[in-house]
Scaffold this motif. Structure first.
Motif, PDB file in Angstrom:
ATOM      1  N   ASN A  77     -44.848   7.872 -19.174  1.00 50.21           N
ATOM      2  CA  ASN A  77     -46.135   8.393 -19.617  1.00 50.21           C
ATOM      3  C   ASN A  77     -47.149   8.569 -18.477  1.00 50.21           C
ATOM      4  OD1 ASN A  77     -45.412   8.370 -22.465  1.00 50.21           O
ATOM      5  ND2 ASN A  77     -45.464   6.149 -22.270  1.00 50.21           N
ATOM      6  N   ARG A  78     -46.747   8.198 -17.280  1.00 49.64           N
ATOM      7  CA  ARG A  78     -47.647   8.336 -16.139  1.00 49.64           C
ATOM      8  C   ARG A  78     -47.961   9.813 -15.893  1.00 49.64           C
ATOM      9  NH1 ARG A  78     -46.438   6.985  -9.821  1.00 49.64           N
ATOM     10  NH2 ARG A  78     -48.620   6.842  -9.144  1.00 49.64           N
ATOM     11  N   THR A  80     -49.404  11.814 -17.835  1.00 46.94           N
ATOM     12  CA  THR A  80     -49.325  12.640 -19.041  1.00 46.94           C
ATOM     13  C   THR A  80     -50.575  12.403 -19.872  1.00 46.94           C
ATOM     14  OG1 THR A  80     -48.290  11.028 -20.541  1.00 46.94           O
ATOM     15  CG2 THR A  80     -46.822  12.255 -19.046  1.00 46.94           C
ATOM     16  N   GLU A  81     -50.802  13.265 -20.826  1.00 45.44           N
ATOM     17  CA  GLU A  81     -51.969  13.125 -21.688  1.00 45.44           C
ATOM     18  C   GLU A  81     -51.854  11.927 -22.620  1.00 45.44           C
ATOM     19  OE1 GLU A  81     -50.455  16.197 -25.208  1.00 45.44           O
ATOM     20  OE2 GLU A  81     -52.245  16.666 -24.015  1.00 45.44           O
ATOM     21  N   ARG A  82     -50.667  11.359 -22.717  1.00 48.26           N
ATOM     22  CA  ARG A  82     -50.498  10.194 -23.592  1.00 48.26           C
ATOM     23  C   ARG A  82     -51.113   8.930 -23.008  1.00 48.26           C
ATOM     24  NH1 ARG A  82     -45.362  12.624 -23.789  1.00 48.26           N
ATOM     25  NH2 ARG A  82     -44.496  11.073 -22.338  1.00 48.26           N
ATOM     26  N   CYS A  83     -51.203   8.843 -21.674  1.00 44.47           N
ATOM     27  CA  CYS A  83     -51.751   7.649 -21.033  1.00 44.47           C
ATOM     28  C   CYS A  83     -53.270   7.737 -20.961  1.00 44.47           C
ATOM     29  CB  CYS A  83     -51.158   7.487 -19.634  1.00 44.47           C
ATOM     30  SG  CYS A  83     -51.622   5.917 -18.853  1.00 44.47           S
ATOM     31  N   SER A 178     -46.017   5.613 -25.638  1.00 38.52           N
ATOM     32  CA  SER A 178     -44.881   6.455 -26.021  1.00 38.52           C
ATOM     33  C   SER A 178     -44.948   6.821 -27.498  1.00 38.52           C
ATOM     34  CB  SER A 178     -43.564   5.732 -25.693  1.00 38.52           C
ATOM     35  OG  SER A 178     -43.412   5.555 -24.308  1.00 38.52           O
ATOM     36  N   HIS A 180     -44.804   9.680 -28.711  1.00 38.72           N
ATOM     37  CA  HIS A 180     -43.961  10.831 -29.027  1.00 38.72           C
ATOM     38  C   HIS A 180     -42.619  10.400 -29.603  1.00 38.72           C
ATOM     39  CE1 HIS A 180     -42.891   9.366 -25.080  1.00 38.72           C
ATOM     40  NE2 HIS A 180     -41.802  10.114 -25.045  1.00 38.72           N
ATOM     41  N   HIS A 197     -52.548   9.846 -30.717  1.00 34.42           N
ATOM     42  CA  HIS A 197     -51.720  11.010 -31.017  1.00 34.42           C
ATOM     43  C   HIS A 197     -51.014  10.869 -32.358  1.00 34.42           C
ATOM     44  CE1 HIS A 197     -51.408  12.412 -26.533  1.00 34.42           C
ATOM     45  NE2 HIS A 197     -52.645  12.151 -26.915  1.00 34.42           N
TER      46      HIS A 197
END
Length: 257
Positions: A77-78, A80-83, A178, A180, A197
């Motif tokens: 997730n580094r 990325t928009e998730r972090c 994570s 996703h 998310h």
């Protein structure tokens, strides 16, 4: 290229390896030698114990075991928009840059994790806590890095279920970006999600820029609040003593970056 199950709503099943080739990881030859010599659960328990960290002398109490799925440098997730933090702001990334041995250790943890089946890991962990003179109350998954794919989730769930069946009182918990992935099987793990998310896990764990940004329905991490108030580090409430992130029925939790 990652492979994805055609019927999965959100699950990268097996992404490509992020880190360097296994043969380039410092200390891997010694780890592989020790693994070849493991014949019993007791053998595996002594090896696994060398790759567990009991507390971290700062925020996490010594009754909490920490096992990382990999290095923060290799986190899926580094960047990325998730972090919720920049890829270079992550505290674990900074530690790995400061100390080369930390980066190599985390990568060896990932290798060990991929080589151990859930039952062997769980039984080795049970043997470790049976030998301990001090209590073990929790297993924290991935202080650095994050869950990589759905197989990790299934494996951790089987480990957590085994520990629950053994009536150890050890709570398995994690923090994850994570989102996703499909976490629906995680019935014995307390999951703290770090983005909005999807609505997975027990709660939202958020990092905010200022204490005024903490939502009304969230509680500030006691360790973080005491740090801001000037409480000496050795006197602050540690993770393990506080169970906000371990218990499924606690509210959302926030920390100031």
């Amino acid at each position: 290229m990652a492979t994805t199950h055609p019927t999965a709503d959100r699950a990268t099943v097996v992404p490509e390896r992020v880190g360097p080739p296994v043969t380039e990881i410092d200390g891997i030859d010694e780890l592989q030698r020790r693994m070849r010599e493991c014949d019993t659960i007791e053998d595996w328990s002594f090896l696994l114990n060398d790759y567990l960290q009991w507390g971290n002398n700062t925020k996490v109490g010594s009754e909490v075991a920490i096992f990382n799925l990999g290095a923060a440098h290799d986190c899926p997730n580094r960047f990325t928009e998730r972090c919720q933090v920049d890829g270079d702001e992550c505290y674990a990334v900074r530690d790995e840059r400061r100390y080369d041995y930390v980066l190599a250790y985390m990568r060896r943890q990932e290798y060990l994790w991929d080589c151990l089946d859930a039952r062997t890991f769980a039984d080795a962990f049970l043997a470790i806590i049976e030998r301990k003179y001090t209590p073990a109350t929790a297993l924290k998954i991935s202080q650095a890095g994050d869950v990589r794919h759905s197989a990790d989730i299934h494996k951790f769930e089987r480990i957590a279920r085994r520990l629950d069946e053994a009536d150890t009182g050890v709570q398995v918990f994690t923090y994850t970006a994570s989102t996703h992935l499909d976490w629906s099987v995680a019935e014995h793990i307390t999951v703290n999600r770090s983005n909005d998310h999807t609505e997975i896990g027990a709660r939202r764990y958020r990092a905010v820029d200022d204490a005024t940004a903490i939502p009304e329905d969230a509680v500030r991490c006691p360790f973080d609040a005491e740090r801001a108030s000037g409480v000496p580090q050795e006197e602050r409430t540690k993770c393990g003593e506080c169970r906000l992130c371990l218990d499924a029925d606690a509210p959302d939790v926030a920390v100031v970056k």
